[in-house]
Design a protein around this motif. Structure first.
Motif, mmCIF file in Angstrom:
data_model
loop_
_atom_site.group_PDB
_atom_site.id
_atom_site.type_symbol
_atom_site.label_atom_id
_atom_site.label_comp_id
_atom_site.label_asym_id
_atom_site.label_seq_id
_atom_site.Cartn_x
_atom_site.Cartn_y
_atom_site.Cartn_z
ATOM 1 N N MET A 258 0.830 -1.210 0.000
ATOM 2 C CA MET A 258 0.000 0.000 0.000
ATOM 3 C C MET A 258 0.863 1.257 0.000
ATOM 4 S SD MET A 258 -3.270 -0.937 0.137
ATOM 5 C CE MET A 258 -4.154 0.362 0.938
ATOM 6 N N VAL A 259 2.004 1.204 0.687
ATOM 7 C CA VAL A 259 2.876 2.368 0.791
ATOM 8 C C VAL A 259 3.719 2.546 -0.463
ATOM 9 C CG1 VAL A 259 4.838 3.350 2.039
ATOM 10 C CG2 VAL A 259 2.938 2.321 3.301
ATOM 11 N N PHE A 260 4.330 1.459 -0.935
ATOM 12 C CA PHE A 260 5.307 1.578 -2.018
ATOM 13 C C PHE A 260 4.697 1.436 -3.416
ATOM 14 C CE2 PHE A 260 7.913 0.144 1.623
ATOM 15 C CZ PHE A 260 8.771 1.232 1.679
ATOM 16 N N ILE A 261 3.466 0.925 -3.514
ATOM 17 C CA ILE A 261 2.842 0.771 -4.830
ATOM 18 C C ILE A 261 1.575 1.619 -4.923
ATOM 19 C CG2 ILE A 261 1.824 -0.841 -6.479
ATOM 20 C CD1 ILE A 261 3.565 -3.034 -5.314
ATOM 21 N N ALA A 262 0.641 1.424 -3.978
ATOM 22 C CA ALA A 262 -0.634 2.142 -4.059
ATOM 23 C C ALA A 262 -0.446 3.647 -3.884
ATOM 24 C CB ALA A 262 -1.607 1.605 -3.016
ATOM 25 N N ALA A 263 0.378 4.063 -2.911
ATOM 26 C CA ALA A 263 0.544 5.500 -2.659
ATOM 27 C C ALA A 263 1.103 6.240 -3.878
ATOM 28 C CB ALA A 263 1.428 5.722 -1.429
ATOM 29 N N PRO A 264 2.160 5.744 -4.546
ATOM 30 C CA PRO A 264 2.612 6.441 -5.764
ATOM 31 C C PRO A 264 1.563 6.464 -6.871
ATOM 32 C CG PRO A 264 4.361 5.023 -4.918
ATOM 33 C CD PRO A 264 3.127 4.711 -4.136
ATOM 34 N N ILE A 265 0.788 5.367 -7.002
ATOM 35 C CA ILE A 265 -0.273 5.364 -8.021
ATOM 36 C C ILE A 265 -1.298 6.453 -7.724
ATOM 37 C CG2 ILE A 265 -2.192 4.042 -8.974
ATOM 38 C CD1 ILE A 265 -0.533 1.520 -8.605
ATOM 39 N N VAL A 266 -1.724 6.549 -6.453
ATOM 40 C CA VAL A 266 -2.689 7.577 -6.063
ATOM 41 C C VAL A 266 -2.088 8.963 -6.279
ATOM 42 C CG1 VAL A 266 -3.985 8.544 -4.124
ATOM 43 C CG2 VAL A 266 -3.886 6.067 -4.440
ATOM 44 N N MET B 164 -11.457 10.594 -7.319
ATOM 45 C CA MET B 164 -10.513 10.124 -6.295
ATOM 46 C C MET B 164 -11.095 8.959 -5.502
ATOM 47 S SD MET B 164 -7.561 11.785 -6.216
ATOM 48 C CE MET B 164 -6.988 11.567 -4.532
ATOM 49 N N MET B 165 -12.379 9.051 -5.147
ATOM 50 C CA MET B 165 -12.974 8.055 -4.264
ATOM 51 C C MET B 165 -13.415 6.798 -4.994
ATOM 52 S SD MET B 165 -15.248 10.476 -1.723
ATOM 53 C CE MET B 165 -16.026 9.016 -1.022
ATOM 54 N N ILE B 166 -13.981 6.943 -6.177
ATOM 55 C CA ILE B 166 -14.610 5.804 -6.852
ATOM 56 C C ILE B 166 -13.642 5.072 -7.776
ATOM 57 C CG2 ILE B 166 -16.457 5.140 -8.437
ATOM 58 C CD1 ILE B 166 -18.126 7.391 -7.338
ATOM 59 N N PHE B 167 -12.694 5.789 -8.348
ATOM 60 C CA PHE B 167 -11.813 5.162 -9.338
ATOM 61 C C PHE B 167 -10.361 5.045 -8.859
ATOM 62 C CE2 PHE B 167 -15.285 7.022 -11.844
ATOM 63 C CZ PHE B 167 -15.726 5.884 -12.500
ATOM 64 N N ILE B 168 -9.753 6.161 -8.512
ATOM 65 C CA ILE B 168 -8.304 6.163 -8.270
ATOM 66 C C ILE B 168 -7.924 5.299 -7.078
ATOM 67 C CG2 ILE B 168 -6.344 7.613 -7.631
ATOM 68 C CD1 ILE B 168 -7.530 9.825 -9.326
ATOM 69 N N ARG B 169 -8.519 5.559 -5.935
ATOM 70 C CA ARG B 169 -8.154 4.801 -4.730
ATOM 71 C C ARG B 169 -8.472 3.310 -4.862
ATOM 72 N NH1 ARG B 169 -6.068 4.009 0.672
ATOM 73 N NH2 ARG B 169 -7.554 2.632 1.690
ATOM 74 N N PRO B 170 -9.699 2.893 -5.233
ATOM 75 C CA PRO B 170 -9.962 1.448 -5.342
ATOM 76 C C PRO B 170 -9.064 0.745 -6.356
ATOM 77 C CG PRO B 170 -12.030 2.664 -5.265
ATOM 78 C CD PRO B 170 -10.942 3.677 -5.427
ATOM 79 N N ILE B 171 -8.820 1.372 -7.504
ATOM 80 C CA ILE B 171 -7.975 0.726 -8.519
ATOM 81 C C ILE B 171 -6.546 0.590 -8.010
ATOM 82 C CG2 ILE B 171 -6.956 1.052 -10.809
ATOM 83 C CD1 ILE B 171 -9.598 2.309 -11.692
#
Length: 650
Positions: free
Chosen positions: A119-127, A337-344
């Motif tokens: 979540m920190v090293f992959i999801a956070a940069p994607i977000v 941000m809520m419906i697409f970016i974060r869940p994906i």
């Protein structure tokens, strides 16, 4: 005339400072009473005493006495605090980020380490990247400011997530990932924003990009090194006894402010990075004064969080609020941000991490932003405008819109979504026992034998030794501390039993957990035996329910235990009724709880009435020289099994 106005502003400033404190702490208290997110109530307080009263003052029909009163209590922080507004917010944000770093103990991540790392090293940069693109193409922010906005909005606020997790009773894996992601990402998102702001500030000089990135890397390394070295130094001073106990908390506060100012003096805007590194270093350094730091967090940090949020909300103008609710670009940004970016981002980052798609989907949906997002946005909005970038003014309404939407969505949907995805414990049937002693250890073993999840909690490591040897889940620490919010698995229990020698402490724990679990699920041993009651005990409205059918006190239970009483369990059936049970056990038996055929638990109270049906498993405490002797196959079910509720002895 100007001198009179200045004198009036100075004279009412103490009133406004006191009002900010009262509103912030009052909102925290009301949130505790109502079990609602404190951030929403703090925002309402700021809006009422800021833009709402400001709008009311535009009317010309107020009598002078009412107008003067409204002007006195109206909060307009930028004008009220003048030149100290920006440094004041900066110092407050520094302490808040230090508190966030102090919460992050790597060894506490446990089973969630792998998922949280992703979540920190992959999801956070994607977000970050996707959020920056959304801010640029949807809202229309310049690319450099959009990058700063996207970096900040990777945060998920732990102060908002913790109450949600306590109420929703999620399964342990998604609950732990959400908890630790918030703890790690809160300071991380702020540091992303710091990096973005530094890039903007350095590019203002007109230097080549290579030099800008070189300065940025140098500032990041310098801030981190200052924080780590200062944290090791302070922890070493504590270990060596160079600082007396009564000065530890004040020195921590002074040290944080000094390191923040020092780092900023050496390299602009590295102070926030330095204090975050300072907190993380001290959290992961072994020394004997961590309790002092927890007290520091629970007092100073809560006051600052409350005050800063009220101040920043009060800075919103009616025009900004109208733009928040009518500008389709702001709403579109929030939804994307809520419906697409974060869940994906969560789904992609947690592939092959051990999380199921249902767990990942739930984690992706629950994304409440907290105070750090608003505080940092308010700080850098002011800094950007000071740099001659008026677009920075849009930072604050974006932050507030995303915070409000994400908090309300998570608060209203976490329960239904968790049940839909099969990630809810359904209220659970676990029990936490506060107070480790021979009697509670016997009770815990009896519950374990009945397939009931048990957690034993105590502030003494040695007293928990028996529970650890029995393979029971334990919590070492103060259950009333803020630290317990982060480290205790609240999904593991939905009943609590307090059984320490201190009756007032037992009552305090029950009162604390009653709003979360329901008053019908918090129990404590009696403060005194019925025969010894003198009417001066704690009122029943300020304590938990009295445990066990006979309501024995802690001293009486201890005497019974050492005289040979032990826990037993037996199942009520057609062949062995409650009449048989009382005939064999006598009236002195102390029934603790019933586990019904559907798995639900019912703890008994003295003088209470309950319906005991076939298939119910009883746990009771009785002298060890009696035994159960079931009757023959022809025995009838007693009235207490199929008829009206039957009174219990005592």
């Amino acid at each position: 005339m100007a001198a009179d106005l200045a004198h009036h502003a100075v004279s009412v400033l103490p009133i406004k400072i006191a009002l900010i404190g009262a509103l912030g702490i009052g909102a925290q208290w009301l949130a505790w009473r109502l079990q609602r997110p404190a951030i929403v109530l703090m925002a309402i307080a700021g809006l009422i005493f800021g833009p709402l009263i400001g709008w009311m003052l535009t009317g010309q029909f107020w009598p002078d006495i009412i107008r003067n009163f409204l002007e006195t209590i109206r909060l307009n922080p930028v004008e009220d605090f003048g030149d100290v507004y920006r440094p004041m917010i900066g110092l407050a944000v520094a302490i808040i980020l230090f508190e966030g770093g102090l919460t992050l103990r790597f060894k506490d991540l446990g089973d969630a380490t792998r998922a949280v790392n992703r979540m920190v090293f992959i999801a956070a940069p994607i977000v970050w990247v996707a959020g920056a693109a959304a801010a640029h193409y949807i809202v229309g922010l310049p690319l450099d400011i959009a990058i700063m906005v996207g970096g900040l909005f990777v945060v998920t606020g732990p102060t908002v997530i913790m109450p949600l997790l306590r109420q929703a009773h999620l399964k342990s894996k998604p609950a732990n990932v959400l908890k630790w992601e918030g703890i790690v990402n809160d300071p991380l998102g702020a540091l992303f924003a710091v990096g973005g702001f530094e890039f903007i500030r350095l590019t203002q000089t007109g230097d080549p990009l290579v030099l800008v990135f070189g300065k940025l890397i140098f500032a990041a390394v310098l801030g981190t090194v200052i924080g780590i070295i200062s944290g090791i130094g302070l922890a070493s001073a504590f270990r060596r006894g160079l600082i007396p106990e009564y000065l530890k908390a004040p020195i921590v506060l002074a040290w944080v402010l000094f390191i923040y100012a020092l780092a900023n003096a050496l390299a602009d805007e590295t102070g926030l990075l330095a204090v975050t590194a300072l907190g993380m270093t001290m959290a992961n350094t072994k020394f004997a004064s961590m309790v002092e730091f927890r007290r520091f967090k629970e007092n100073i940090a809560i006051i600052l969080v409350s005050g800063v949020f009220v101040i920043l909300t009060a800075t919103l103008t009616p025009e900004v609020l109208r733009d928040m609710f009518t500008n389709w670009r702001v709403g579109a940004f929030v939804l994307v941000m809520m419906i697409f970016i974060r869940p994906i981002a969560v789904m992609l980052s947690t592939l092959w991490s051990g999380l199921t798609w249902r767990e990942a989907l739930l984690i992706g949906w629950i994304q409440p932003r907290g105070v750090v997002a608003v505080a940092v946005a308010g700080l850098f909005a002011a800094e950007l405008q000071a740099l001659g970038r008026p677009e920075g003014a849009e930072f604050v309404p974006l932050a507030f819109a995303l915070v409000f939407a994400s908090v309300l969505a998570a608060g209203f949907t976490i329960g239904p979504v968790a049940k839909l995805l099969g990630q809810s414990e359904g209220g659970g049937h676990g029990v936490m026992i506060v107070g480790a002693n021979p009697w509670t250890l016997g009770l815990a073993k009896a519950l374990k034998d009945m397939d009931v999840r048990v957690t034993m909690a105590d502030t003494n490591w040695r007293r928990l030794r028996g529970a650890r040897l029995e393979g029971l889940s334990t919590f070492y620490g103060e259950v009333l501390s803020e630290n317990a919010d982060y480290t205790m698995d609240h999904s593991a229990f939905n009943h609590i039993i307090t059984a320490t020698p201190n009756d007032a402490y037992n009552a305090l724990v029950c009162v604390e957990f009653a709003p979360e679990l329901g008053r019908h699920r918090v129990f404590q041993v009696a403060g005194q035996d019925k025969d010894d009651a003198d009417g001066d005990g704690i009122a029943f409205t300020s304590r938990g329910r009295t445990l066990s059918s006979r309501g024995r006190s802690f001293d009486a239970l201890t005497r019974d235990w050492w005289s040979g009483w032990r826990f037993r369990s037996t199942k009520i059936s057609e062949n062995y009724t409650m009449d048989d049970f009382y005939e064999n056990r006598g009236e002195e038996v102390d029934i603790i709880l019933l586990k019904k055929a559907d798995g639900s638990l019912e703890f008994l109270q003295p003088g209470g009435q309950t319906r005991i049906t076939e298939g119910t498993l009883l746990s009771f405490c009785a002298a060890s020289d009696t035994t159960d002797q079931p009757r023959g196959q022809g025995a009838k079910v007693s009235e207490g099994l199929s008829g009206p509720a039957s009174p219990l002895p005592g």
